[in-house]
Design a protein around this motif. Structure first.
Motif, short mmCIF file in Angstrom:
data_model
loop_
_atom_site.label_atom_id
_atom_site.label_comp_id
_atom_site.label_asym_id
_atom_site.label_seq_id
_atom_site.Cartn_x
_atom_site.Cartn_y
_atom_site.Cartn_z
N LEU A 520 0.78 -1.20 0.02
CA LEU A 520 0.00 0.07 0.03
C LEU A 520 0.76 1.26 0.10
CD1 LEU A 520 -2.69 -0.90 2.46
CD2 LEU A 520 -3.22 -0.66 -0.05
N SER A 521 2.03 1.33 0.81
CA SER A 521 2.90 2.34 0.70
C SER A 521 3.30 2.68 -0.67
CB SER A 521 3.98 2.21 1.50
OG SER A 521 3.62 2.03 3.34
N THR A 522 3.73 1.53 -1.41
CA THR A 522 4.42 1.76 -2.69
C THR A 522 3.18 2.21 -3.48
OG1 THR A 522 5.95 -0.02 -2.55
CG2 THR A 522 5.21 0.63 -4.81
N ALA A 523 1.96 1.73 -3.71
CA ALA A 523 1.02 2.13 -4.43
C ALA A 523 0.56 3.45 -4.14
CB ALA A 523 -0.18 1.13 -4.41
N ALA A 524 0.32 3.69 -2.83
CA ALA A 524 0.10 5.35 -2.42
C ALA A 524 0.94 6.23 -2.87
CB ALA A 524 -0.21 5.46 -0.98
N ALA A 582 -8.23 0.72 -2.79
CA ALA A 582 -9.27 0.21 -3.89
C ALA A 582 -8.42 -0.73 -4.82
CB ALA A 582 -9.77 1.36 -4.50
N GLU A 583 -7.32 -0.24 -5.22
CA GLU A 583 -6.41 -1.08 -6.29
C GLU A 583 -6.16 -2.38 -5.67
OE1 GLU A 583 -1.91 -0.52 -8.28
OE2 GLU A 583 -3.35 1.11 -8.16
N ALA A 584 -5.76 -2.23 -4.46
CA ALA A 584 -5.41 -3.72 -3.75
C ALA A 584 -6.45 -4.63 -3.76
CB ALA A 584 -4.73 -3.33 -2.14
N SER A 587 -7.32 -6.05 -7.33
CA SER A 587 -6.42 -6.85 -7.59
C SER A 587 -6.06 -6.61 -9.40
CB SER A 587 -6.50 -8.36 -7.35
OG SER A 587 -6.44 -8.49 -5.98
N SER A 588 -6.26 -5.36 -9.81
CA SER A 588 -5.96 -5.19 -11.17
C SER A 588 -5.59 -3.71 -11.20
CB SER A 588 -7.38 -5.51 -11.97
OG SER A 588 -8.19 -4.81 -11.54
N ASP A 589 -4.89 -3.60 -12.42
CA ASP A 589 -4.60 -1.95 -12.50
C ASP A 589 -5.62 -1.10 -12.54
OD1 ASP A 589 -1.83 -2.97 -12.67
OD2 ASP A 589 -1.84 -3.18 -14.76
N VAL A 590 -6.94 -1.59 -13.46
CA VAL A 590 -7.97 -0.66 -13.62
C VAL A 590 -8.89 -1.41 -12.92
CG1 VAL A 590 -9.60 0.24 -15.04
CG2 VAL A 590 -7.22 0.44 -15.72
N PHE A 591 -9.49 -0.77 -11.82
CA PHE A 591 -10.50 -1.92 -11.00
C PHE A 591 -11.91 -1.68 -11.39
CE2 PHE A 591 -10.55 2.23 -8.30
CZ PHE A 591 -9.20 2.52 -8.40
#
Length: 681
Positions: A520-524, A582-584, A587-591
């Motif tokens: 989550l830290s990386t994605a955020a 939401a992305e996690a 589990s996809s690039d475009v949720f």
């Protein structure tokens, strides 16, 4: 989940049947829906209708502190027109698809007039969908409908797809409520209910086997096992205590905010209360800044120590540098070469070198000017080290001067604010009206409770650290006893297996949780970099989820910076983290889930708004914005139109009876409908 439409009848502000169609993306790529309306016109009512229809829930997060009797779902004017004992039905229908399968859910609630009161009763629910063969299916059992919805969008994570300004606000607070929100989101995403259940079961099995083992064990081994069992019980109780305290802190913070809002509304003490609360918010911000500065100064203690030897370092460097510039270090000739010439009395040009000649005397002089190779290497290493050291003097000195001065200014301002707050507290508490005095007393009590809870939480964490240290000592002692006594009974093996299983499951949970925090830290941080304005990108580097589940923002040098960022940047931090959650979960690039956003642009700058408008439609299947015309003006509308992703526009228009009508307009008419923000500025 792709939302297609929302139909309301006599629900909240919407009298009669009203309809909202959502831009669903598809071949056109248009996946933005905008619902414009002034405050009180029903934007949150649409959000509430969606929650009610999908999950049968009428209470939202922002309703905390509001009496259930004040939350009406059936249109009040429709109920007011009824005769005594008569009723009117309110209905909400949602149409959506999920992985290509169509769904239609309709839920009813009935409003009854009983004297001057309005009574509401949940009526029924219907789900219409298709089976694997494409045959129509009708489900009208409430539990089965809820299970079907949960398979599409689990209740525990819905708030991270369908969120409002209140959730954004919770995530911007550096407080217990922030940690609760982050922890809740992560635990929901992990979906570790079964794992937690297994941990509890293995603990009970371990304790039962330990008790059985203690009955047949003797001496030190029994003592150590008994002590370990007690430690485990204490650790479990400690975890429960900490969780309870965090919840109590969050509740106290919410209560304090509610009380201060009441206090601000008080006609006699409102001005003083607003000033006091503003000063308190400023003092909290300054305390965070001072804490970060103090940490930064602590980290510079080592580098700053060199300033104490500044004069000695400078003079030593000057001396070594002058020798280097003069060619004495390193020397132009090697000492071992000169000594060989003198010993052989033959120059490298094959001429004789005779003592007493000028050539011989010159060679002797060269020898005296050279030094050992090791000495030369040490001298050059010293020159290089001192060169780097002197280069840091100015930067270290500048950092200390500015930081210490700023720290002193902040501490002085905190003292001034505290004095003024104390004066205001006394003035507010001494008002003659009993309600003002009671409010201040409740606020003071809540503040004391909050301080006690925070103190108890810190003590519980210290106790936990001590218990875990003692546990490691006892485990080592038990291992040594087993090694010496070769305890290998069947019962002991079962105990050890239960202990190892329990510890392995706990380790899996902890590692899984840390992995999700890192993810989550990386994605955020990635979303943060896309959504920040240019100034923010220069000052801020990444978002991290810390061990205590709080969010922190780091500057380019890895230092905490959350306390120093603007209100708009705080909103971007929250939105970036929500997008990561939401992305996690998807589990996809475009949720394939809608981002249903209430009051999306709050205190955001133009560049932040521009970045949101450009980036979010590429990352979410749908974006539904509930906004006022002060949030979405002509400038924002022009950008959305130019991006080609805006598909639906609805306007909430007031009616004479106090209800709201939902009017649909082509998006091309948006510019003529919206007030020009710049002209009004």
């Amino acid at each position: 989940m792709i939302l297609k439409s929302l139909t309301l009848e006599n629900f909240r502000q919407f009298r009669g049947e009203q309809f909202v169609e959502f831009a669903a993306g598809g071949a056109t790529g248009q996946n933005i829906t905008v619902v414009l309306g002034e405050n009180g016109r029903g934007k949150t009512g649409l959000y509430r209708a969606l929650m009610f229809c999908l999950y049968g829930e009428s209470v939202l997060v922002q309703d905390e502190g509001t009496s259930r009797d004040e939350l009406y779902l059936v249109n009040k004017s429709a109920v007011a027109d009824l005769g005594p004992g008569e009723s009117v039905a309110a209905r909400v229908r949602v149409e959506f698809s999920h992985h290509g399968q169509p769904y239609e859910i309709t839920r009813w609630i009935r409003g009854i007039r009983q004297g001057d009161r309005q009574i509401e009763q949940i009526d029924r629910v219907e789900l219409r969908t298709q089976d694997a063969n494409g045959n129509a299916v009708l489900v009208d059992n409430p539990r089965e409908v809820l299970e079907a919805v949960d398979r599409v969008l689990d209740r525990r994570v819905r708030e991270y797809f369908l969120f409002d300004g209140e959730r954004i606000e919770h995530l911007t607070r550096a407080s217990a409520s922030q940690r609760v929100e982050v922890q809740k989101g992560i635990r929901c995403l992990l979906n570790i209910d079964d794992l937690e259940k297994a941990i509890r079961v293995t603990k009970r099995l371990r304790d039962a086997l330990n008790s059985e083992l203690q009955e047949v064990s003797q001496g030190d081994y029994a003592r150590v096992n008994a002590a370990l069992g007690e430690i485990e019980d204490q650790l479990a109780a400690n975890r429960d205590t900490q969780e309870s305290l965090v919840e109590q802190i969050a509740a106290a913070e919410t209560q304090l905010s509610h009380l201060r809002s009441q206090q601000e509304a008080h006609e006699h003490i409102g001005a003083m209360a607003r000033e006091r609360n503003g000063l308190d918010a400023r003092r909290t911000q300054l305390k965070d800044e001072a804490k970060d500065m103090l940490q930064a100064m602590k980290e510079q203690v080592g580098p700053s120590a060199v300033l104490l030897a500044g004069n000695l370092v400078s003079s030593t460097f000057a001396e070594v540098d002058s020798r280097r510039r003069a060619g004495e270090i390193p020397s132009a000739l090697r000492k071992d070469l000169i000594e060989k010439i003198i010993e052989d009395r033959v120059c490298i040009c094959h001429r004789d070198v005779v003592p007493g000649t000028d050539a011989f005397d010159a060679i002797i002089e060269w020898k005296n000017r050279t030094v050992d190779e090791a000495v030369e290497n040490s001298a050059m290493e010293l020159w290089r080290f001192l060169s780097g050291l002197t280069d840091r003097f100015d930067s270290v000195r500048a950092f200390l001067e500015t930081t210490v001065q700023k720290y002193a200014e902040i501490k002085n301002e905190i003292e001034s604010l505290s004095a003024r707050i104390e004066s205001l507290d006394e003035a507010i508490g001494d008002r003659e009206r009993a309600d003002g005095t009671d409010l201040q007393r409740l606020i003071d009590d809540t503040i004391r409770d909050l301080g006690r809870y925070e103190s108890d939480l810190a003590a519980a964490q210290t106790a936990k650290d001590d218990l875990e240290g003692r546990k490691r000592e006892l485990q080592a002692e038990r291992d040594e006893i087993e090694r010496k006594q070769t305890v290998r009974s069947e019962l002991d093996k079962r105990v050890r297996l239960a202990v190892q299983t329990h510890e392995a499951l706990v380790e899996v949970r902890d590692e899984f949780t840390q992995e999700m925090k890192d993810r989550l830290s990386t994605a955020a941080s990635e979303h943060f970099a896309l959504l920040l304005d240019d100034d923010g990108r220069r000052m801020l580097r990444q978002i991290v989820v810390q061990d205590d589940y709080s969010l922190q923002v780091l500057d380019p040098w890895g230092r905490p910076f959350l306390a120093n960022i603007s209100a708009g940047q705080r909103q971007i931090v929250s939105i970036s983290f929500i997008l990561a959650l939401a992305e996690a979960a998807a589990s996809s690039d475009v949720f394939e889930m809608p981002l249903f956003t209430d009051t999306p642009f709050g205190r955001l700058s133009w560049q932040h708004r521009e970045n949101l408008i450009k980036e979010i439609p590429d990352e979410a299947a749908q974006w539904i914005l509930l906004a006022t015309d002060t949030e979405i003006g002509r400038r924002e509308a022009s950008l959305m139109l130019s991006e080609g992703r805006w598909g639906q526009l609805h306007v909430l228009e007031p009616q004479g009876d106090g209800s709201t009508r939902i009017s649909h307009y082509p998006v091309e008419q948006a510019l003529s409908l919206l007030a020009n923000q710049e002209a009004g500025a």
